[in-house]
Write an enzyme that holds these catalytic residues in place. Structure first.
Site, PDB file in Angstrom:
ATOM      1  N   GLY A  81      22.046  46.398-130.784  1.00 28.81           N
ATOM      2  CA  GLY A  81      21.948  47.852-130.637  1.00 28.81           C
ATOM      3  C   GLY A  81      21.775  48.582-131.952  1.00 28.81           C
ATOM      4  O   GLY A  81      21.806  47.987-133.041  1.00 28.81           O
ATOM      5  N   LEU A 132      23.732  50.866-133.507  1.00 31.76           N
ATOM      6  CA  LEU A 132      24.871  50.942-134.432  1.00 31.76           C
ATOM      7  C   LEU A 132      24.993  49.661-135.267  1.00 31.76           C
ATOM      8  O   LEU A 132      25.184  49.708-136.480  1.00 31.76           O
ATOM      9  CB  LEU A 132      26.166  51.181-133.648  1.00 31.76           C
ATOM     10  CG  LEU A 132      27.410  51.339-134.507  1.00 31.76           C
ATOM     11  CD1 LEU A 132      27.418  52.692-135.188  1.00 31.76           C
ATOM     12  CD2 LEU A 132      28.669  51.171-133.677  1.00 31.76           C
ATOM     13  N   ASP A 146      36.938  56.488-135.924  1.00 31.41           N
ATOM     14  CA  ASP A 146      36.403  57.840-136.054  1.00 31.41           C
ATOM     15  C   ASP A 146      35.688  57.792-137.388  1.00 31.41           C
ATOM     16  O   ASP A 146      36.342  57.787-138.439  1.00 31.41           O
ATOM     17  CB  ASP A 146      37.527  58.885-136.066  1.00 31.41           C
ATOM     18  CG  ASP A 146      36.954  60.293-136.106  1.00 31.41           C
ATOM     19  OD1 ASP A 146      35.968  60.498-136.832  1.00 31.41           O
ATOM     20  OD2 ASP A 146      37.469  61.175-135.406  1.00 31.41           O
ATOM     21  N   HIS A 147      34.372  57.704-137.349  1.00 34.71           N
ATOM     22  CA  HIS A 147      33.692  57.368-138.615  1.00 34.71           C
ATOM     23  C   HIS A 147      33.849  58.462-139.671  1.00 34.71           C
ATOM     24  O   HIS A 147      33.622  58.216-140.848  1.00 34.71           O
ATOM     25  CB  HIS A 147      32.225  56.970-138.393  1.00 34.71           C
ATOM     26  CG  HIS A 147      31.350  58.080-137.955  1.00 34.71           C
ATOM     27  ND1 HIS A 147      31.141  58.371-136.643  1.00 34.71           N
ATOM     28  CD2 HIS A 147      30.625  58.968-138.662  1.00 34.71           C
ATOM     29  CE1 HIS A 147      30.328  59.402-136.556  1.00 34.71           C
ATOM     30  NE2 HIS A 147      29.995  59.777-137.764  1.00 34.71           N
ATOM     31  N   HIS A 151      36.216  64.209-134.491  1.00 39.56           N
ATOM     32  CA  HIS A 151      35.991  64.441-135.923  1.00 39.56           C
ATOM     33  C   HIS A 151      36.604  65.758-136.434  1.00 39.56           C
ATOM     34  O   HIS A 151      37.264  65.783-137.472  1.00 39.56           O
ATOM     35  CB  HIS A 151      34.502  64.452-136.248  1.00 39.56           C
ATOM     36  CG  HIS A 151      33.745  63.315-135.641  1.00 39.56           C
ATOM     37  ND1 HIS A 151      34.198  62.022-135.692  1.00 39.56           N
ATOM     38  CD2 HIS A 151      32.572  63.267-134.949  1.00 39.56           C
ATOM     39  CE1 HIS A 151      33.329  61.230-135.079  1.00 39.56           C
ATOM     40  NE2 HIS A 151      32.346  61.967-134.616  1.00 39.56           N
ATOM     41  N   LYS A 179      24.180  71.369-132.993  1.00 40.11           N
ATOM     42  CA  LYS A 179      22.892  70.736-133.274  1.00 40.11           C
ATOM     43  C   LYS A 179      21.843  71.803-133.532  1.00 40.11           C
ATOM     44  O   LYS A 179      21.997  72.945-133.113  1.00 40.11           O
ATOM     45  CB  LYS A 179      22.473  69.884-132.072  1.00 40.11           C
ATOM     46  CG  LYS A 179      23.402  68.703-131.868  1.00 40.11           C
ATOM     47  CD  LYS A 179      22.831  67.716-130.872  1.00 40.11           C
ATOM     48  CE  LYS A 179      23.711  66.500-130.757  1.00 40.11           C
ATOM     49  NZ  LYS A 179      23.723  65.676-131.972  1.00 40.11           N
TER      50      LYS A 179
END
Ligand code: NAP
Length: 500
Positions: free
Chosen positions: A16, A18, A178-179, A241, A341
């Site tokens: 995938g 990611l 949680d990046h 986030h 966005k």
């Protein structure tokens, strides 16, 4: 924390996006820096049929694409194997276990296993259950589950998912990604706060008037329309986030810098969040959906014209809100957050606005003094800027704003690691500090659910789209601050030349 880094990393979803864009390049960087010893192996798992060689080639390609280098890459990819496996097929876990046991022996991995679920969330629970029932978690070493967002789509579904994964893993074995917590400047919040005598004494409602967190993207929903329709900005960005950044900014200094102490201080912030529900939602939160517009000279379509999006979609692509933390330190200080966005800029910034001094002796050409601001630049530029007032050269009693900047992209950060690289390394070392604890997830869903319940009942569909692509969101987001006597500090004005 672990001394031995030996581990078998099983990546579910290894073909995938990611895995290719983030996980393989991050593992390579760890390998390059000598942080992966020879005792590591990766098993890639996905449905499509691939030979080991084809899989290794795809790992090589993704490293080259992401990092433009390939030193020792053949040695690196020799640690990768592939297993074609449908996670929904109960019969195929036995073969995966055999392969894992063989690789464990071959590389002397001491039974240490990391299961990384880089797959659609509906598979998280069933995979965890199978890992246990088919004996993959039955190991001599450690076992850890790394799980991507979203962790549920509301509190109920998150509880259900948690119940499933907890049958196979204890809380301390679950690493919820949680990046944002891998980002250098998010990690820096604690240091800026707790290592500087000039900030911590002022870090409260006596000296801070408000805190603003903006995370804006220029991209639209792209191919993620199907997922985004059931998520929206509130669940996709705010629940995780944005709330994590609020917690780091608001928490009390931990007694020690240990995982448990830091997490428990963050949880205390979540417990003090003022609940916003029912009629109050419209006073505290604003939602928006992008219409068509121009971004970087390019005409872009409205959200409702994106692939896999309903023509009368009620999904918000923008959210702004006022979060109040009802405790002694923060009573009365609004934390304004906004994210969306198709906005003007790709930017994540935190602005801490200090209160005005009690009496102004100086004027800036008939204007009042600028308030002191501490700006934390999270991305794309990384650094901090302190806005002060200083004497205007040659002037009499005139003051002007000066900005002191520290760019994290300078000499100190020639090799700033990518977030996923740090998180993977933390997981191998057994450091869960920068992963979200279940209590944090539960409190933040509880907060967000009350807002989404109201938004689902009272459709905004008639007023959507309500902001043009390429702008900073709907007018109501500005009014949210205006009624408190504040305004959003324009992201463009806060940008400073962070030398590279
Ligand atoms: P993706 O590109 O759609 O990849 C999904 C992977 O799952 C593929 O490798 C696919 O391979 C595999 N797969 C699908 N069904 C399967 C099944 N039944 N059995 C075994 N493998 C199966 O998704 P992604 O963008 O990488 O995202 C993965 C997860 O990370 C999601 O939870 C997402 O929310 C999260 N995430 C992604 C990003 C990102 O930047 N992409 C950022 C943050 C979070 P096959 O088709 O060969 O089976």
């Amino acid at each position: 924390m672990e001394k031995s880094m030996a581990s078998l990393i099983m990546i579910f979803g290894a073909t995938g996006d990611l895995a290719k864009r983030k996980l393989f390049p991050s593992l390579y960087r760890l390998f390059e820096k000598g942080r992966l010893t020879k005792q590591f192996a990766v098993i890639g798992v996905a449905r499509r049929s691939l030979s080991n060689e084809e899989f290794q080639q795809s790992v090589k390609d993704s490293v080259l694409t992401a990092l433009k280098k390939d030193e020792n890459i053949d040695e690196f990819i020799s640690h990768f194997s592939y297993h074609s496996h449908d996670v929904a097929d109960s019969n195929s876990y036995a073969a995966l276990k055999n392969l894992a046991d063989q690789i464990d022996d071959h590389y002397s991995l001491k039974g240490n296993r990391i299961f990384y679920l880089a797959m659609a969330p509906e598979f998280f629970g069933p995979i965890a259950l199978h890992l246990k029932s088919d004996g993959l978690t039955d190991v001599k070493g450690y076992k850890r589950l790394v799980i991507e967002k979203p962790f549920g789509h509301d509190l109920e579904s998150a509880k259900e998912l948690n119940k499933q994964i907890r049958t196979a893993f204890s809380e301390s074995e679950v690493y919820r990604i949680d990046h944002y917590l891998g980002k250098e400047m998010v990690r820096n919040i604690e240091v800026i706060r707790f290592a500087n005598a000039i900030f911590e004494p002022l870090w409260n409602n006596r000296y801070i008037s408000n805190i603003q967190i903006t995370s804006s993207e220029t991209l639209g929903v792209e191919e993620r329309g199907r997922y985004y329709e059931s998520s929206g900005a509130l669940r996709d960005m705010l629940q995780n986030h944005m709330m994590q950044m609020v917690a780091l900014l608001a928490m009390e200094p931990p007694i020690k810098l240990t995982t448990d102490e830091i997490r428990s201080e963050k949880v205390r912030v979540f417990r003090a969040l003022r609940t916003v529900e029912g009629e109050q939602v419209k006073d505290y939160f604003v939602r928006g959906q992008y219409g068509e517009g121009t971004i970087e000279d390019e005409q872009v379509p409205k959200y409702r014209d994106e692939p896999m999006v309903e023509k009368d979609s009620n999904t918000e692509t923008f959210v702004a809100g006022k979060i109040m933390i009802d405790n002694f330190r923060w009573a009365g200080v609004p934390f304004y957050i906004r994210t969306g966005k198709r906005m003007t800029r790709k930017s994540t910034k935190i602005v801490v606005q200090f209160k005005d001094i009690p009496m102004n002796l100086y004027y800036q050409t008939e204007k009042m003094l600028n308030p002191n601001l501490l700006v934390i630049h999270i991305q794309p530029e990384e650094g901090i800027t302190l806005h002060l007032n200083a004497k205007k050269a040659g002037g009499h009693l005139d003051a002007q704003e000066v900005k002191l900047s520290f760019a994290n992209t300078g000499i100190h950060a020639m090799n700033t690691p990518e977030g996923y690289e740090k998180l993977l390394y933390d997981c191998m070392r057994g450091d869960a500090t920068n992963f979200t604890h279940w209590d944090e997830v539960a409190y933040s869903w509880n907060f967000v659910d009350k807002i989404s319940e109201v938004w689902q009942k009272t459709k905004a569909a008639d007023s959507f789209p309500n902001y043009q692509s390429g702008t900073m969101g709907p007018k109501a987001a500005d009014e949210l601050l205006e009624k408190d006597g504040y305004f959003w500090w324009p992201v463009t004005d806060l940008e400073v030349d962070m030398c590279k």
